[in-house]
Design a protein around this motif. Structure first.
Motif, PDB file in Angstrom:
ATOM      1  N   HIS A 265      44.523 -27.332  49.355  1.00 51.36           N
ATOM      2  CA  HIS A 265      43.376 -27.492  47.863  1.00 51.36           C
ATOM      3  C   HIS A 265      44.172 -26.445  47.018  1.00 51.36           C
ATOM      4  O   HIS A 265      43.049 -25.596  46.841  1.00 51.36           O
ATOM      5  CB  HIS A 265      42.670 -27.102  48.521  1.00 51.36           C
ATOM      6  CG  HIS A 265      41.585 -28.164  47.398  1.00 51.36           C
ATOM      7  ND1 HIS A 265      41.633 -29.507  47.737  1.00 51.36           N
ATOM      8  CD2 HIS A 265      40.623 -27.688  46.027  1.00 51.36           C
ATOM      9  CE1 HIS A 265      40.095 -29.642  45.893  1.00 51.36           C
ATOM     10  NE2 HIS A 265      40.265 -29.266  45.586  1.00 51.36           N
TER      11      HIS A 265
ATOM     12  N   SER B 123      44.437 -28.029  38.252  1.00 51.50           N
ATOM     13  CA  SER B 123      44.860 -29.002  38.125  1.00 51.50           C
ATOM     14  C   SER B 123      44.109 -29.852  37.580  1.00 51.50           C
ATOM     15  O   SER B 123      43.816 -30.267  36.456  1.00 51.50           O
ATOM     16  CB  SER B 123      43.824 -29.675  39.509  1.00 51.50           C
ATOM     17  OG  SER B 123      42.720 -29.626  39.513  1.00 51.50           O
TER      18      SER B 123
ATOM     19  N   HIS C 163      45.104 -35.441  41.077  1.00 53.68           N
ATOM     20  CA  HIS C 163      43.306 -34.423  41.741  1.00 53.68           C
ATOM     21  C   HIS C 163      42.614 -35.010  41.335  1.00 53.68           C
ATOM     22  O   HIS C 163      40.990 -35.392  40.717  1.00 53.68           O
ATOM     23  CB  HIS C 163      43.053 -32.959  41.341  1.00 53.68           C
ATOM     24  CG  HIS C 163      42.282 -32.557  42.234  1.00 53.68           C
ATOM     25  ND1 HIS C 163      41.310 -32.700  42.748  1.00 53.68           N
ATOM     26  CD2 HIS C 163      40.864 -31.261  41.714  1.00 53.68           C
ATOM     27  CE1 HIS C 163      40.251 -31.849  43.580  1.00 53.68           C
ATOM     28  NE2 HIS C 163      40.294 -31.529  43.265  1.00 53.68           N
TER      29      HIS C 163
ATOM     30  N   ASP D 152      50.397 -21.352  21.943  1.00 52.10           N
ATOM     31  CA  ASP D 152      49.703 -23.042  20.941  1.00 52.10           C
ATOM     32  C   ASP D 152      49.627 -24.769  22.355  1.00 52.10           C
ATOM     33  O   ASP D 152      48.342 -24.741  22.209  1.00 52.10           O
ATOM     34  CB  ASP D 152      50.263 -22.872  20.282  1.00 52.10           C
ATOM     35  CG  ASP D 152      49.847 -23.093  19.354  1.00 52.10           C
ATOM     36  OD1 ASP D 152      48.334 -22.385  19.230  1.00 52.10           O
ATOM     37  OD2 ASP D 152      50.062 -23.336  17.842  1.00 52.10           O
TER      38      ASP D 152
ATOM     39  N   CYS E  49      35.010 -31.767  45.809  1.00 52.65           N
ATOM     40  CA  CYS E  49      36.188 -32.472  46.249  1.00 52.65           C
ATOM     41  C   CYS E  49      36.992 -31.897  47.522  1.00 52.65           C
ATOM     42  O   CYS E  49      37.818 -32.129  47.633  1.00 52.65           O
ATOM     43  CB  CYS E  49      37.010 -31.040  45.069  1.00 52.65           C
ATOM     44  SG  CYS E  49      36.331 -30.618  43.282  1.00 52.65           S
TER      45      CYS E  49
ATOM     46  N   GLY F 297      34.039 -27.116  46.014  1.00 61.52           N
ATOM     47  CA  GLY F 297      33.337 -26.500  45.026  1.00 61.52           C
ATOM     48  C   GLY F 297      34.803 -25.058  45.210  1.00 61.52           C
ATOM     49  O   GLY F 297      35.336 -24.994  45.433  1.00 61.52           O
TER      50      GLY F 297
ATOM     51  N   ARG G  22      36.129 -32.210  28.663  1.00 64.71           N
ATOM     52  CA  ARG G  22      34.833 -30.756  28.299  1.00 64.71           C
ATOM     53  C   ARG G  22      34.243 -31.757  29.538  1.00 64.71           C
ATOM     54  O   ARG G  22      32.684 -30.529  30.057  1.00 64.71           O
ATOM     55  CB  ARG G  22      34.808 -30.950  27.307  1.00 64.71           C
ATOM     56  CG  ARG G  22      33.163 -29.602  26.879  1.00 64.71           C
ATOM     57  CD  ARG G  22      33.155 -29.213  25.069  1.00 64.71           C
ATOM     58  NE  ARG G  22      34.682 -28.429  25.050  1.00 64.71           N
ATOM     59  CZ  ARG G  22      34.759 -27.228  25.273  1.00 64.71           C
ATOM     60  NH1 ARG G  22      33.833 -26.204  25.557  1.00 64.71           N
ATOM     61  NH2 ARG G  22      36.056 -26.745  24.669  1.00 64.71           N
TER      62      ARG G  22
ATOM     63  N   PHE H  22      41.483 -21.342  27.708  1.00 73.15           N
ATOM     64  CA  PHE H  22      40.834 -22.511  27.122  1.00 73.15           C
ATOM     65  C   PHE H  22      39.696 -21.717  27.146  1.00 73.15           C
ATOM     66  O   PHE H  22      38.385 -22.580  26.927  1.00 73.15           O
ATOM     67  CB  PHE H  22      41.083 -23.873  27.609  1.00 73.15           C
ATOM     68  CG  PHE H  22      41.075 -23.835  28.609  1.00 73.15           C
ATOM     69  CD1 PHE H  22      41.815 -23.923  29.350  1.00 73.15           C
ATOM     70  CD2 PHE H  22      40.215 -24.801  28.539  1.00 73.15           C
ATOM     71  CE1 PHE H  22      41.974 -24.600  30.832  1.00 73.15           C
ATOM     72  CE2 PHE H  22      39.585 -24.921  30.812  1.00 73.15           C
ATOM     73  CZ  PHE H  22      41.091 -25.268  31.271  1.00 73.15           C
TER      74      PHE H  22
ATOM     75  N   LYS I  23      45.702 -38.224  31.330  1.00 79.40           N
ATOM     76  CA  LYS I  23      46.346 -38.135  29.991  1.00 79.40           C
ATOM     77  C   LYS I  23      48.089 -37.373  30.602  1.00 79.40           C
ATOM     78  O   LYS I  23      47.548 -36.207  31.763  1.00 79.40           O
ATOM     79  CB  LYS I  23      45.652 -36.945  29.808  1.00 79.40           C
ATOM     80  CG  LYS I  23      46.076 -36.695  27.782  1.00 79.40           C
ATOM     81  CD  LYS I  23      44.776 -35.848  27.634  1.00 79.40           C
ATOM     82  CE  LYS I  23      45.080 -34.689  26.649  1.00 79.40           C
ATOM     83  NZ  LYS I  23      44.399 -34.075  25.878  1.00 79.40           N
TER      84      LYS I  23
HETATM   85  N1  ACO Z   1      44.782 -24.022  21.199  1.00 81.45           N
HETATM   86  C1  ACO Z   1      42.743 -23.249  21.255  1.00 81.45           C
HETATM   87  N2  ACO Z   1      42.320 -24.352  22.570  1.00 81.45           N
HETATM   88  C2  ACO Z   1      43.110 -25.348  22.867  1.00 81.45           C
HETATM   89  C3  ACO Z   1      44.119 -25.623  22.225  1.00 81.45           C
HETATM   90  C4  ACO Z   1      44.954 -25.400  21.668  1.00 81.45           C
HETATM   91  N3  ACO Z   1      46.096 -25.804  20.859  1.00 81.45           N
HETATM   92  N4  ACO Z   1      44.464 -26.940  22.963  1.00 81.45           N
HETATM   93  C5  ACO Z   1      42.746 -27.519  23.694  1.00 81.45           C
HETATM   94  N5  ACO Z   1      42.395 -26.768  23.805  1.00 81.45           N
HETATM   95  C6  ACO Z   1      40.828 -25.900  24.359  1.00 81.45           C
HETATM   96  C7  ACO Z   1      40.117 -27.287  23.260  1.00 81.45           C
HETATM   97  O1  ACO Z   1      38.561 -26.363  23.249  1.00 81.45           O
HETATM   98  C8  ACO Z   1      39.532 -28.447  24.269  1.00 81.45           C
HETATM   99  O2  ACO Z   1      38.137 -28.454  24.389  1.00 81.45           O
HETATM  100  P1  ACO Z   1      37.500 -29.823  23.342  1.00 81.45           P
HETATM  101  O3  ACO Z   1      38.269 -30.561  22.966  1.00 81.45           O
HETATM  102  O4  ACO Z   1      36.930 -30.671  23.044  1.00 81.45           O
HETATM  103  O5  ACO Z   1      37.240 -28.967  22.287  1.00 81.45           O
HETATM  104  C9  ACO Z   1      40.642 -27.457  25.775  1.00 81.45           C
HETATM  105  O6  ACO Z   1      40.837 -26.692  25.217  1.00 81.45           O
HETATM  106  C10 ACO Z   1      40.599 -28.180  26.689  1.00 81.45           C
HETATM  107  O7  ACO Z   1      41.276 -29.318  25.328  1.00 81.45           O
HETATM  108  P2  ACO Z   1      41.966 -30.939  25.986  1.00 81.45           P
HETATM  109  O8  ACO Z   1      42.912 -30.979  25.264  1.00 81.45           O
HETATM  110  O9  ACO Z   1      40.865 -31.428  25.530  1.00 81.45           O
HETATM  111  O10 ACO Z   1      42.452 -30.586  27.595  1.00 81.45           O
HETATM  112  P3  ACO Z   1      42.733 -31.427  28.351  1.00 81.45           P
HETATM  113  O11 ACO Z   1      42.413 -33.065  27.782  1.00 81.45           O
HETATM  114  O12 ACO Z   1      44.320 -31.225  28.125  1.00 81.45           O
HETATM  115  O13 ACO Z   1      42.771 -31.048  30.186  1.00 81.45           O
HETATM  116  C11 ACO Z   1      42.017 -29.164  31.165  1.00 81.45           C
HETATM  117  C12 ACO Z   1      43.136 -29.775  29.919  1.00 81.45           C
HETATM  118  C13 ACO Z   1      40.308 -29.516  30.429  1.00 81.45           C
HETATM  119  C14 ACO Z   1      42.663 -28.047  31.843  1.00 81.45           C
HETATM  120  C15 ACO Z   1      42.011 -30.283  32.683  1.00 81.45           C
HETATM  121  O14 ACO Z   1      42.873 -30.873  33.221  1.00 81.45           O
HETATM  122  C16 ACO Z   1      41.642 -29.678  33.680  1.00 81.45           C
HETATM  123  O15 ACO Z   1      39.379 -29.539  33.407  1.00 81.45           O
HETATM  124  N6  ACO Z   1      41.471 -29.262  34.642  1.00 81.45           N
HETATM  125  C17 ACO Z   1      40.347 -28.820  35.628  1.00 81.45           C
HETATM  126  C18 ACO Z   1      39.883 -29.899  36.177  1.00 81.45           C
HETATM  127  C19 ACO Z   1      39.120 -29.187  37.270  1.00 81.45           C
HETATM  128  O16 ACO Z   1      38.603 -28.464  37.293  1.00 81.45           O
HETATM  129  N7  ACO Z   1      39.052 -30.453  38.365  1.00 81.45           N
HETATM  130  C20 ACO Z   1      37.849 -29.559  39.329  1.00 81.45           C
HETATM  131  C21 ACO Z   1      38.839 -28.772  40.267  1.00 81.45           C
HETATM  132  S1  ACO Z   1      37.556 -27.317  41.476  1.00 81.45           S
HETATM  133  C22 ACO Z   1      37.821 -27.890  42.545  1.00 81.45           C
HETATM  134  O17 ACO Z   1      39.372 -28.743  43.254  1.00 81.45           O
HETATM  135  C23 ACO Z   1      37.281 -27.281  44.119  1.00 81.45           C
END
Ligand code: ACO
Length: 420
Positions: free
Chosen positions: A316, A240, A366, A219, A105, A406, A140, A224, A20
């Motif tokens: 990382h 990430s 990532h 916004d 990861c 993790g 999600r 989230f 995205k």
């Molecule tokens: N206002 C309020 N809430 C919002 C808004 C807003 N404007 N926009 C989004 N949200 C909330 C919603 O609840 C949404 O979830 P839903 O649609 O299921 O209800 C949630 O935020 C996520 O929004 P999305 O638009 O679906 O998220 P996006 O696709 O842009 O992804 C995110 C962003 C969630 C941060 C994603 O990039 C992510 O999960 N990143 C982390 C990935 C991760 O965890 N990787 C592993 C790392 S651990 C390691 O490496 C050791």
């Protein structure tokens, strides 16, 4: 582990990391939506593997073993059995021993480590590759898949977004202990996007991020999480990316280089690597990456280096605060002082210790299983002057990688020296 032989990175290749917000990624707002599909796990892996052969001039026939990092192919793409998937990339690989490595990861780092082990054990030329596709479901749902890297029974329910919540918890504790602010942490994010804007392979290459946007929730940058206690400590911009991508490298011994006809000056040497693994669900201090620190200390000792020797590092940064914790675990900054290092620009491309020069996990992207392999390739590309607009000004002599699985449960750290 004491190396029995000298081991070199010959080079490799990677795909563009997409998801995205990347201009080529097809989703509902893209003009090609419904007409074209995004590349599959197999297509990405194939592209990186064959790209590595093209970029290095190595004949696939020369590969003696292959190691593939992947975390959750079964969940995101209904695909397991990655070794056998990978050899489909090239007829000359058919029949060769290719094996998957999984450590969340850190899967990519483990694939590189397994390649080094194989060379120490007697092989001369091996391949390490990694790939992940994560965009086949909503963020999600994907967060639930990624949560398999936590201790499911005790940690999954912290939030639907388990890992973002676990690192929000680290941010909360870190901020409270050291008086660090969201703006301090945001300097990491701004650096990441600035670097990615110069990197044609980066997922977020066309997204701009300034300090005000990165430091403040709003916004367009929501907090989230649903966990009320942790929600104030994490915004979308702290995270990430959910990326698709792959990377592949070739490693060889001195005998291997001779067989391949590759000059040592076209390689970098792996000086040491270490892996540390801590029990799932058992973090005793949220403000320290103890497991990473253990791996790093071992690497420094075995490589005969100290943190101030390092000229370029790939760490990382699964969340912005993680990069600050990494600075401290790797000895680039004292405890609580990571934010100062970032604020003063020391880890920028022109700083004293450039970190994540292509944008890191925050903005390069990532694709979980590819990340650890990409880190090594990035050190190689920086040392060989191949990073174009994000090339650091002075050719680095020593480099370090730290790939974490993790909540700091599996870490693979590696040290490299440029061969001139
Ligand atoms: N206002 C309020 N809430 C919002 C808004 C807003 N404007 N926009 C989004 N949200 C909330 C919603 O609840 C949404 O979830 P839903 O649609 O299921 O209800 C949630 O935020 C996520 O929004 P999305 O638009 O679906 O998220 P996006 O696709 O842009 O992804 C995110 C962003 C969630 C941060 C994603 O990039 C992510 O999960 N990143 C982390 C990935 C991760 O965890 N990787 C592993 C790392 S651990 C390691 O490496 C050791």
């Amino acid at each position: 582990m004491k190396f029995r032989r000298k081991i070199y990175v010959v080079g490799g290749d990677l795909t563009t990391f997409i998801g995205k917000h990347h201009p080529d990624f097809i989703w509902k707002k893209h003009p090609d939506f419904g007409k074209k599909e995004n590349p599959t796990l197999e297509e990405l892996l194939t592209q990186a593997i064959n790209g590595a052969f093209e970029k290095t001039g190595v004949d696939p026939e020369a590969i003696e073993r292959g190691f593939i990092g992947n975390f959750a192919g079964e969940l995101f793409s209904n695909q397991g059995h990655m070794g056998a998937l990978a050899v489909r990339a090239n007829e000359k690989l058919h029949g060769k021993p290719f094996t998957r490595l999984e450590g969340a990861c850190a899967s990519g780092g483990l694939a590189v480590a397994a390649g080094i082990d194989a060379l120490n054990a007697g092989h001369d030329v091996v391949m390490a590759a990694g790939s992940e596709v994560q965009t086949t479901c909503s963020a999600r749902e994907g967060a639930g898949y990624l949560a398999r890297a936590s201790h499911w029974e005790t940690e999954r329910d912290i939030d639907d977004f388990t890992f973002p919540a676990m690192f929000a918890r680290r941010a909360k504790h870190y901020k409270e202990k050291y008086g660090v602010t969201d703006e301090d942490i945001a300097h990491v994010t701004v650096k990441a996007y600035k670097n990615a804007n110069k990197n044609p392979y980066a997922h977020m290459r066309s997204i701009e991020m300034d300090l005000e946007s990165a430091a403040n929730a709003g916004d367009r940058n929501p907090q989230f999480l649903r966990n009320e206690e942790l929600k104030p400590h994490l915004k979308v911009s702290d995270c990430s990316q959910v990326s698709d991508g792959a990377a592949a490298i070739i490693l060889a011994t001195e005998e291997g280089l001779e067989k391949l006809g590759i000059d040592k000056s076209d390689t970098i040497e792996v000086l040491a690597y270490a892996q540390a693994t801590s029990p799932l669900g058992d973090v005793d201090d949220y403000t320290v990456l103890n497991n990473t620190m253990q791996a790093a200390q071992q690497v420094y000792e075995e490589a005969g280096l100290k943190p101030s020797d390092i000229n370029v590092a790939e760490v990382h940064d699964c969340f912005a605060v993680t990069e600050l914790l990494m600075y401290e675990a790797l000895g680039f900054a004292d405890p609580g002082k990571g934010a100062e290092l970032a604020r003063e620009g020391e880890t920028g491309i022109e700083g004293s210790i450039p970190v994540n020069t292509g944008g890191g996990l925050l903005a390069f992207g990532h694709p979980v299983g590819a990340t650890g392999v990409k880190q090594v390739l990035e050190i190689y590309r920086q040392m060989k002057g191949q990073c174009g607009d994000y090339q650091i000004p002075e050719t680095p002599k020593y480099g370090l990688t730290a790939n974490m699985g993790g909540d700091d449960r599996t870490t693979v750290a590696m040290a490299f020296e440029n061969v001139e």
